[in-house]
Scaffold this motif. Structure first.
Motif, PDB file in Angstrom:
ATOM      1  N   ASP A 361     -23.214  37.855  77.604  1.00 44.47           N
ATOM      2  CA  ASP A 361     -23.889  39.014  78.193  1.00 44.47           C
ATOM      3  C   ASP A 361     -23.595  39.135  79.688  1.00 44.47           C
ATOM      4  OD1 ASP A 361     -25.008  39.675  75.756  1.00 44.47           O
ATOM      5  OD2 ASP A 361     -26.908  38.651  76.162  1.00 44.47           O
ATOM      6  N   ARG A 362     -23.316  38.011  80.314  1.00 45.31           N
ATOM      7  CA  ARG A 362     -23.126  37.992  81.766  1.00 45.31           C
ATOM      8  C   ARG A 362     -21.679  38.230  82.184  1.00 45.31           C
ATOM      9  NH1 ARG A 362     -24.103  32.919  85.903  1.00 45.31           N
ATOM     10  NH2 ARG A 362     -23.774  34.136  87.809  1.00 45.31           N
ATOM     11  N   PHE A 363     -20.711  37.710  81.407  1.00 53.00           N
ATOM     12  CA  PHE A 363     -19.311  37.734  81.826  1.00 53.00           C
ATOM     13  C   PHE A 363     -18.469  38.565  80.863  1.00 53.00           C
ATOM     14  CE2 PHE A 363     -20.911  33.496  83.200  1.00 53.00           C
ATOM     15  CZ  PHE A 363     -20.820  33.679  84.578  1.00 53.00           C
ATOM     16  N   ASP A 364     -17.893  39.653  81.358  1.00 54.89           N
ATOM     17  CA  ASP A 364     -17.034  40.497  80.527  1.00 54.89           C
ATOM     18  C   ASP A 364     -15.743  39.794  80.130  1.00 54.89           C
ATOM     19  OD1 ASP A 364     -18.840  42.560  80.631  1.00 54.89           O
ATOM     20  OD2 ASP A 364     -17.864  43.585  82.321  1.00 54.89           O
ATOM     21  N   ALA A 365     -15.385  38.731  80.853  1.00 56.15           N
ATOM     22  CA  ALA A 365     -14.153  38.008  80.542  1.00 56.15           C
ATOM     23  C   ALA A 365     -14.248  37.251  79.217  1.00 56.15           C
ATOM     24  CB  ALA A 365     -13.822  37.029  81.662  1.00 56.15           C
ATOM     25  N   ILE A 366     -15.447  37.039  78.721  1.00 53.18           N
ATOM     26  CA  ILE A 366     -15.623  36.365  77.431  1.00 53.18           C
ATOM     27  C   ILE A 366     -15.517  37.418  76.333  1.00 53.18           C
ATOM     28  CG2 ILE A 366     -17.172  35.026  75.968  1.00 53.18           C
ATOM     29  CD1 ILE A 366     -18.409  33.867  78.517  1.00 53.18           C
ATOM     30  N   ASP A 383      -9.704  42.306  78.692  1.00 57.21           N
ATOM     31  CA  ASP A 383     -10.478  43.505  78.397  1.00 57.21           C
ATOM     32  C   ASP A 383     -11.072  43.364  76.996  1.00 57.21           C
ATOM     33  OD1 ASP A 383     -10.964  46.557  79.063  1.00 57.21           O
ATOM     34  OD2 ASP A 383     -10.239  46.459  76.987  1.00 57.21           O
ATOM     35  N   ARG A 384     -12.358  43.619  76.865  1.00 57.18           N
ATOM     36  CA  ARG A 384     -13.006  43.442  75.559  1.00 57.18           C
ATOM     37  C   ARG A 384     -12.543  44.459  74.531  1.00 57.18           C
ATOM     38  NH1 ARG A 384     -19.361  41.824  76.792  1.00 57.18           N
ATOM     39  NH2 ARG A 384     -18.923  39.669  77.454  1.00 57.18           N
ATOM     40  N   ASP A 385     -12.148  45.625  74.993  1.00 55.45           N
ATOM     41  CA  ASP A 385     -11.705  46.646  74.043  1.00 55.45           C
ATOM     42  C   ASP A 385     -10.317  46.334  73.492  1.00 55.45           C
ATOM     43  OD1 ASP A 385     -14.048  48.137  74.271  1.00 55.45           O
ATOM     44  OD2 ASP A 385     -13.292  49.250  76.001  1.00 55.45           O
ATOM     45  N   SER A 386      -9.401  45.985  74.379  1.00 61.46           N
ATOM     46  CA  SER A 386      -8.036  45.677  73.928  1.00 61.46           C
ATOM     47  C   SER A 386      -7.910  44.249  73.394  1.00 61.46           C
ATOM     48  CB  SER A 386      -7.054  45.860  75.083  1.00 61.46           C
ATOM     49  OG  SER A 386      -7.253  44.856  76.076  1.00 61.46           O
ATOM     50  N   GLU A 388      -6.933  41.757  74.975  1.00 64.00           N
ATOM     51  CA  GLU A 388      -5.734  41.102  75.488  1.00 64.00           C
ATOM     52  C   GLU A 388      -6.090  39.703  75.989  1.00 64.00           C
ATOM     53  OE1 GLU A 388      -2.330  41.602  78.992  1.00 64.00           O
ATOM     54  OE2 GLU A 388      -3.816  43.195  78.651  1.00 64.00           O
ATOM     55  N   PRO A 389      -5.421  38.675  75.489  1.00 61.42           N
ATOM     56  CA  PRO A 389      -5.769  37.301  75.873  1.00 61.42           C
ATOM     57  C   PRO A 389      -5.598  37.059  77.368  1.00 61.42           C
ATOM     58  CG  PRO A 389      -4.329  37.329  73.949  1.00 61.42           C
ATOM     59  CD  PRO A 389      -4.327  38.720  74.495  1.00 61.42           C
ATOM     60  N   ASP A 390      -6.466  36.237  77.937  1.00 61.02           N
ATOM     61  CA  ASP A 390      -6.382  35.901  79.357  1.00 61.02           C
ATOM     62  C   ASP A 390      -6.215  34.389  79.509  1.00 61.02           C
ATOM     63  OD1 ASP A 390      -6.485  35.763  82.094  1.00 61.02           O
ATOM     64  OD2 ASP A 390      -8.179  37.142  82.305  1.00 61.02           O
ATOM     65  N   LYS A 391      -4.979  33.953  79.384  1.00 64.89           N
ATOM     66  CA  LYS A 391      -4.654  32.536  79.524  1.00 64.89           C
ATOM     67  C   LYS A 391      -4.945  32.035  80.928  1.00 64.89           C
ATOM     68  CE  LYS A 391      -0.622  29.430  79.317  1.00 64.89           C
ATOM     69  NZ  LYS A 391       0.821  29.346  78.960  1.00 64.89           N
ATOM     70  N   ASP A 392      -4.659  32.863  81.929  1.00 65.01           N
ATOM     71  CA  ASP A 392      -4.851  32.443  83.312  1.00 65.01           C
ATOM     72  C   ASP A 392      -6.325  32.205  83.626  1.00 65.01           C
ATOM     73  OD1 ASP A 392      -3.492  32.045  85.980  1.00 65.01           O
ATOM     74  OD2 ASP A 392      -5.007  33.525  86.512  1.00 65.01           O
ATOM     75  N   MET A 393      -7.189  33.055  83.108  1.00 62.74           N
ATOM     76  CA  MET A 393      -8.632  32.871  83.315  1.00 62.74           C
ATOM     77  C   MET A 393      -9.081  31.545  82.720  1.00 62.74           C
ATOM     78  SD  MET A 393     -11.563  33.967  84.405  1.00 62.74           S
ATOM     79  CE  MET A 393     -13.332  33.908  84.081  1.00 62.74           C
ATOM     80  N   THR A 394      -8.567  31.225  81.554  1.00 65.58           N
ATOM     81  CA  THR A 394      -8.922  29.961  80.907  1.00 65.58           C
ATOM     82  C   THR A 394      -8.531  28.777  81.784  1.00 65.58           C
ATOM     83  OG1 THR A 394      -8.552  31.011  78.759  1.00 65.58           O
ATOM     84  CG2 THR A 394      -8.663  28.604  78.791  1.00 65.58           C
ATOM     85  N   GLY A 395      -7.339  28.829  82.345  1.00 61.56           N
ATOM     86  CA  GLY A 395      -6.900  27.763  83.237  1.00 61.56           C
ATOM     87  C   GLY A 395      -7.768  27.643  84.472  1.00 61.56           C
ATOM     88  N   ASN A 416      -5.939  30.811  75.326  1.00 61.17           N
ATOM     89  CA  ASN A 416      -6.985  31.492  76.100  1.00 61.17           C
ATOM     90  C   ASN A 416      -8.388  31.096  75.664  1.00 61.17           C
ATOM     91  OD1 ASN A 416      -6.710  32.855  73.570  1.00 61.17           O
ATOM     92  ND2 ASN A 416      -7.733  34.651  74.420  1.00 61.17           N
ATOM     93  N   VAL A 417      -8.517  29.896  75.114  1.00 59.89           N
ATOM     94  CA  VAL A 417      -9.794  29.428  74.583  1.00 59.89           C
ATOM     95  C   VAL A 417     -10.199  28.137  75.284  1.00 59.89           C
ATOM     96  CG1 VAL A 417     -10.991  28.557  72.526  1.00 59.89           C
ATOM     97  CG2 VAL A 417      -9.426  30.511  72.336  1.00 59.89           C
ATOM     98  N   VAL A 418     -11.475  28.036  75.653  1.00 60.40           N
ATOM     99  CA  VAL A 418     -12.065  26.775  76.088  1.00 60.40           C
ATOM    100  C   VAL A 418     -12.854  26.216  74.904  1.00 60.40           C
ATOM    101  CG1 VAL A 418     -13.781  25.680  77.577  1.00 60.40           C
ATOM    102  CG2 VAL A 418     -12.162  27.334  78.538  1.00 60.40           C
TER     103      VAL A 418
END
Length: 452
Positions: A361-366, A383-386, A388-395, A416-418
């Protein structure tokens, strides 16, 4: 920022002692052997790690799911010390020893399946999976084996061939073992948006049936191998309908069903074996990781008539079922029973998933959060709609977490998963602090620069 009770990072990573060892490491250890945390352990107990520079970390990695009963549990340490004082190794195929028999008996009783079972022990998860295929081929007289897209079964030739992800496991390491095929596996979060989960499952099962027309005839297939929850691909959890559907297809065509429980076994999902969640009875089950609490041991548990097909000398190896590993395995089962770790896994999972709901609910990156028992994961997207994986955010999240004293792991088809694999003996206070650090790390990573 909360006051840390357990995590205590005194110096930036790597610290001065770790830097010296890292230089030596780079001189003598090849680059292909990776590391996630740029420091070296000095001691470990329960769910806490201390490095050689005095930094203390909460462990949400558990050596990639090896330490369900925690680091250096007294029961395990005492059992291994007692065994080492008696004899370390004789070779079970030279002179046998009773810990092997006792552990085999206990696993045969605990594993899914209301039928007579036999058990053999090996050294690693990859070796267990390779030998399970050998046994299936011997029993059926067939050659082909089918694994699932996204599955991970090890790094040796046949296990690597069965693995359903190219980088980093298979890239430029071919040619691969022949007669290995990959069928589709459900990734519910990434199903077509207009399709219900029920329709998606039906479509995938139809594709598995068509697979027998377009890829390999079922009369040539010795076995299907499936993780109850895909580990390296980001804790992807199939629904019961899919698992039972594949199992029923196997039964229809005389194909053996192999459950790869190497990461999911020994309480991780709230049962001794995760396949119990799906109401199927595998013909063969492979186990390792938390089975030995850090001692190298693996096993295959299977129907008696299948396991007995091989003749004397066709299965085994020099160190298979080492006495130290068997004693450690017995100690693990003792701890699991005495400390009710299956129930503990359920409670840990409930607490983690509740925290994940708030983070979502707090972070749109999830983009997604998911879990089965204490096998829980966050998937990051741009982006939650598309989606699109965010590997860099995971790192960035993992780096920020390490800086605050939390060790966790990445995973995922798209990296892109923790994923969280904390020891099941973790205390509530340690769990709460670790989850708070993870939330802080996500907050910091959301505005951070790219990881170099």
């Amino acid at each position: 920022m909360m006051r840390k009770q357990f995590a205590n990072v005194k110096t930036s990573l790597p610290g001065p002692k770790a830097k010296e060892l890292l230089e030596r490491r780079h001189d003598v250890v090849p680059h292909g052997v990776s590391y996630g945390t740029p420091t070296f352990v000095a001691s470990a107990k329960g769910a806490l790690l201390k490095d050689i520079d005095g930094n203390q970390f909460i462990d949400f990695a558990g050596a990639i799911g090896v330490n369900n009963v925690g680091h250096s549990h007294d029961t395990v340490v005492n059992a291994v010390q007692d065994q080492a004082a008696k004899y370390i190794h004789t070779g079970f195929n030279v002179m046998m020893y009773d810990p092997y028999i006792e552990l085999a008996e206990k696993l045969a009783e605990l594993a899914p399946g209301r039928f007579a079972k036999k058990v053999m022990f090996l050294n690693s998860g990859a070796e267990a999976n390779e030998n399970a295929v050998k046994i299936a081929r011997k029993y059926t007289g067939r050659q082909a084996v089918v694994s699932l897209t996204g599955g991970f079964h090890g790094r040796t030739l046949l296990a690597m061939s069965m693995t359903g992800k190219i980088k980093p496991y298979k890239y430029e390491y071919g040619p691969f073992a022949p007669e290995v095929y990959h069928a589709p596996f459900p990734y519910n979060y990434r199903r077509p948006e207009a399709m219900s989960e029920e329709a998606y499952t039906d479509e995938l099962l139809k594709r598995v049936e068509d697979f027998f027309i377009t890829e390999v005839d079922p009369s040539q297939v010795a076995a299907f191998i499936m993780e109850p929850v895909q580990g390296e691909s980001g804790f992807i959890i199939p629904n019961k309908t899919f698992v039972k559907g594949v199992y029923d297809l196997c039964k229809q065509h005389g194909i053996l069903f192999i459950a790869d429980e190497i990461q999911t076994g020994f309480g991780r999902t709230g049962n001794y074996f995760a396949m119990d969640h799906f109401d199927v009875e595998p013909d063969l089950t492979t186990v390792s990781k938390s089975m030995g609490a850090g001692l190298p041991i693996s096993g295959i548990i299977g129907r008696t008539e299948i396991m007995d097909k091989a003749k004397g000398g066709e299965l085994g190896g020099t160190y298979c079922g080492t006495p130290l590993g068997c004693r450690a395995g017995l100690a693990v089962l003792e701890v699991m029973e005495k400390e009710n770790l299956n129930d503990r896994a359920v409670k840990i999972g409930e607490k983690v998933m509740e925290k994940f709901r708030k983070m979502y609910d707090r972070f749109d990156a999830i983009g997604d959060y998911r879990g089965l028992g204490a096998m829980c994961a966050l998937e990051f997207v741009k982006d939650r709609d598309s989606k699109e994986p965010d590997k860099d955010m995971t790192g960035r999240v993992l780096k920020k977490a390490r800086e605050r004293g939390l060790i966790a792991l990445n995973a995922g088809v798209y990296d892109n998963v923790v994923r969280l694999l904390m020891p099941l003996v973790i205390t509530d206070d340690q769990l709460d602090e670790g989850l708070a650090i993870l939330e802080e790390a996500i907050e910091a990573a959301a505005v951070g620069e790219k990881v170099t």
